[in-house]
Design a protein around this motif. Sequence first.
Motif, short mmCIF file in Angstrom:
data_model
loop_
_atom_site.label_atom_id
_atom_site.label_comp_id
_atom_site.label_asym_id
_atom_site.label_seq_id
_atom_site.Cartn_x
_atom_site.Cartn_y
_atom_site.Cartn_z
N THR A 116 0.85 -1.20 0.10
CA THR A 116 0.01 -0.13 -0.08
C THR A 116 0.69 1.17 -0.12
O THR A 116 0.70 2.12 -0.76
CB THR A 116 -1.01 0.04 1.03
OG1 THR A 116 -1.39 -1.18 1.31
CG2 THR A 116 -1.87 1.27 1.16
N THR A 117 1.88 1.45 0.82
CA THR A 117 2.72 2.60 0.96
C THR A 117 3.32 2.89 -0.31
O THR A 117 3.19 4.01 -0.72
CB THR A 117 3.51 2.51 2.20
OG1 THR A 117 2.83 2.35 3.29
CG2 THR A 117 4.61 3.76 2.34
N PRO A 118 3.95 1.90 -0.98
CA PRO A 118 4.69 2.34 -2.22
C PRO A 118 3.64 2.68 -3.23
O PRO A 118 3.99 3.28 -4.22
CB PRO A 118 5.53 1.15 -2.70
CG PRO A 118 5.75 0.28 -1.26
CD PRO A 118 4.67 0.55 -0.56
N TRP A 119 2.67 1.97 -3.25
CA TRP A 119 1.55 2.25 -4.31
C TRP A 119 0.80 3.63 -4.32
O TRP A 119 0.72 4.16 -5.20
CB TRP A 119 0.33 1.25 -4.09
CG TRP A 119 -0.77 1.31 -5.12
CD1 TRP A 119 -0.58 1.17 -6.62
CD2 TRP A 119 -2.35 1.28 -4.78
NE1 TRP A 119 -1.84 1.27 -7.09
CE2 TRP A 119 -2.82 1.44 -6.19
CE3 TRP A 119 -2.73 1.33 -3.64
CZ2 TRP A 119 -4.15 1.64 -6.00
CZ3 TRP A 119 -4.15 1.51 -3.80
CH2 TRP A 119 -4.86 1.69 -4.81
N SER A 134 4.75 10.54 1.12
CA SER A 134 5.98 9.98 1.00
C SER A 134 5.83 8.39 1.34
O SER A 134 5.07 8.05 2.01
CB SER A 134 6.97 10.36 1.96
OG SER A 134 8.09 9.80 2.12
N GLY A 135 6.50 7.84 0.40
CA GLY A 135 6.60 6.26 0.61
C GLY A 135 7.16 5.79 1.61
O GLY A 135 7.74 4.76 1.25
N GLN A 136 7.86 6.54 2.58
CA GLN A 136 8.43 5.84 3.67
C GLN A 136 7.50 5.34 4.56
O GLN A 136 6.50 5.35 4.89
CB GLN A 136 9.38 6.93 4.35
CG GLN A 136 10.15 7.69 3.45
CD GLN A 136 10.81 8.94 4.06
OE1 GLN A 136 10.63 9.19 5.26
NE2 GLN A 136 12.03 9.36 3.36
N TRP A 137 8.27 4.21 5.50
CA TRP A 137 7.51 3.41 6.54
C TRP A 137 8.31 3.76 7.72
O TRP A 137 9.42 3.69 7.82
CB TRP A 137 7.34 1.98 6.20
CG TRP A 137 6.90 1.23 7.27
CD1 TRP A 137 7.25 0.80 8.49
CD2 TRP A 137 5.32 1.02 7.75
NE1 TRP A 137 6.44 0.12 9.14
CE2 TRP A 137 5.29 0.42 8.75
CE3 TRP A 137 4.50 1.64 6.79
CZ2 TRP A 137 3.85 0.15 8.98
CZ3 TRP A 137 2.96 1.35 7.11
CH2 TRP A 137 3.01 0.41 8.26
N PRO A 138 7.69 4.22 8.86
CA PRO A 138 6.23 4.79 8.85
C PRO A 138 6.11 5.83 8.20
O PRO A 138 7.09 6.87 8.08
CB PRO A 138 5.96 4.72 10.41
CG PRO A 138 7.14 5.18 11.02
CD PRO A 138 8.23 4.45 10.04
N ASP A 221 -4.08 5.68 17.44
CA ASP A 221 -4.47 6.48 16.23
C ASP A 221 -3.61 7.20 15.43
O ASP A 221 -3.49 7.95 14.56
CB ASP A 221 -5.51 7.71 16.63
CG ASP A 221 -4.88 8.48 17.65
OD1 ASP A 221 -3.98 8.37 17.95
OD2 ASP A 221 -5.66 9.52 17.94
N SER A 222 -2.17 6.56 15.65
CA SER A 222 -0.99 7.23 14.90
C SER A 222 -1.04 6.49 13.60
O SER A 222 -0.10 6.02 13.25
CB SER A 222 0.41 7.01 15.58
OG SER A 222 0.17 7.73 16.92
N GLY A 223 -2.05 6.60 12.74
CA GLY A 223 -2.08 6.25 11.42
C GLY A 223 -2.06 4.76 11.43
O GLY A 223 -2.17 3.92 12.67
N ILE A 224 -1.65 3.83 10.23
CA ILE A 224 -1.53 2.50 10.05
C ILE A 224 -0.67 1.75 11.03
O ILE A 224 -0.61 0.87 11.52
CB ILE A 224 -1.38 2.27 8.75
CG1 ILE A 224 -1.73 0.84 8.60
CG2 ILE A 224 -0.20 2.69 7.98
CD1 ILE A 224 -2.93 -0.09 8.90
N TYR A 225 0.72 2.66 11.32
CA TYR A 225 1.71 2.03 12.06
C TYR A 225 1.29 1.93 13.39
O TYR A 225 1.46 0.84 14.12
CB TYR A 225 3.04 2.88 11.84
CG TYR A 225 3.98 2.50 12.71
CD1 TYR A 225 4.90 1.69 12.42
CD2 TYR A 225 4.51 3.16 13.81
CE1 TYR A 225 6.04 1.20 13.15
CE2 TYR A 225 5.42 2.42 14.94
CZ TYR A 225 6.26 1.82 14.31
OH TYR A 225 7.11 1.33 15.07
#
Length: 291
Positions: A116-119, A134-138, A221-225
């Motif tokens: 999902t993140t790169p997409w 940005s496509g970075q994780w998190p 609730d800090s996003g998907i991470y």
Amino acid sequence: MGASHSVNGKEAPYYYVPSFSGHPVRTSFAILIMLIGAVAWVNRVPYGNWVFLVGLLSLFIMLFFWFGDAIRESESGLNSKRIDDSYRWGMGWFIFSEVMFFAAFFGALWYAREVTTPWLSNLDHQLMLWPGFSGQWPNFGPAGIVQHFEIIGPFWLPTINTVLLLTSGLTLTLSHHALRASKRGSSIFWLFLTVALGFTFLYLQAVEYMHAYSDLNLRFDSGIYGSLFFMLTGFHGFHVLLGATILTIILLRLIRGHFTADHHFGFEGAAWYWHFVDVVWLGLYLFVYWF
């Protein structure tokens, strides 16, 4: 939770069918209340935390009475070899269901991070849907929707907890070998140490959570991470709590002399569950804290 196939030389029946029990229904309602409270709590509904605690307390009360019935059946000599096989199959399938449960969350982590993140960070999505993403994780979402937070690395609490759980697996194995050798005193000592290590793990995880919330602003609730971090580590912590509670009951039974070198599936079933918890933590330690 069976311990023996006979009591005072009296053979167990070919197959014991217990009477009707309300424990499964009551336990299901306790879990339902606990989950409703958890959902309300994370959504900041007033008294959600108290509803969760009521459900959790109800769950442990139901398990106390359910375990008590199973122990009385075992100590009354009602558990034959066939019942012992049923317990083993039941525990095996239960652990398999737990494997699938955690596999779903690990799969969600992999999908969010690697797919999902790169997409969503490709040029088309940046121009049309997610400007500045940005496509970075998190990540902090498009245009900083998620409040800034810091992640928890492997040092030092997660590493210390890893050592604690791995050590507890070793002490539990030593306790099992001592029981098989009819060394009850040694078995009690190693099992007590296992229980102490398990509850120490829970204490340090609570310290880690407080650090995450108060110092790192890492929240559910800090996003998907944040969601995946607390779902994975939180559910694992709940399994550690259940495992440590079960091992405490096994320890009390061991002290009372319920188990013998030949018949002690209650001990073995709890040990299977604890080793499963250990393996899941190793996956969490690698994929959540390191990668």
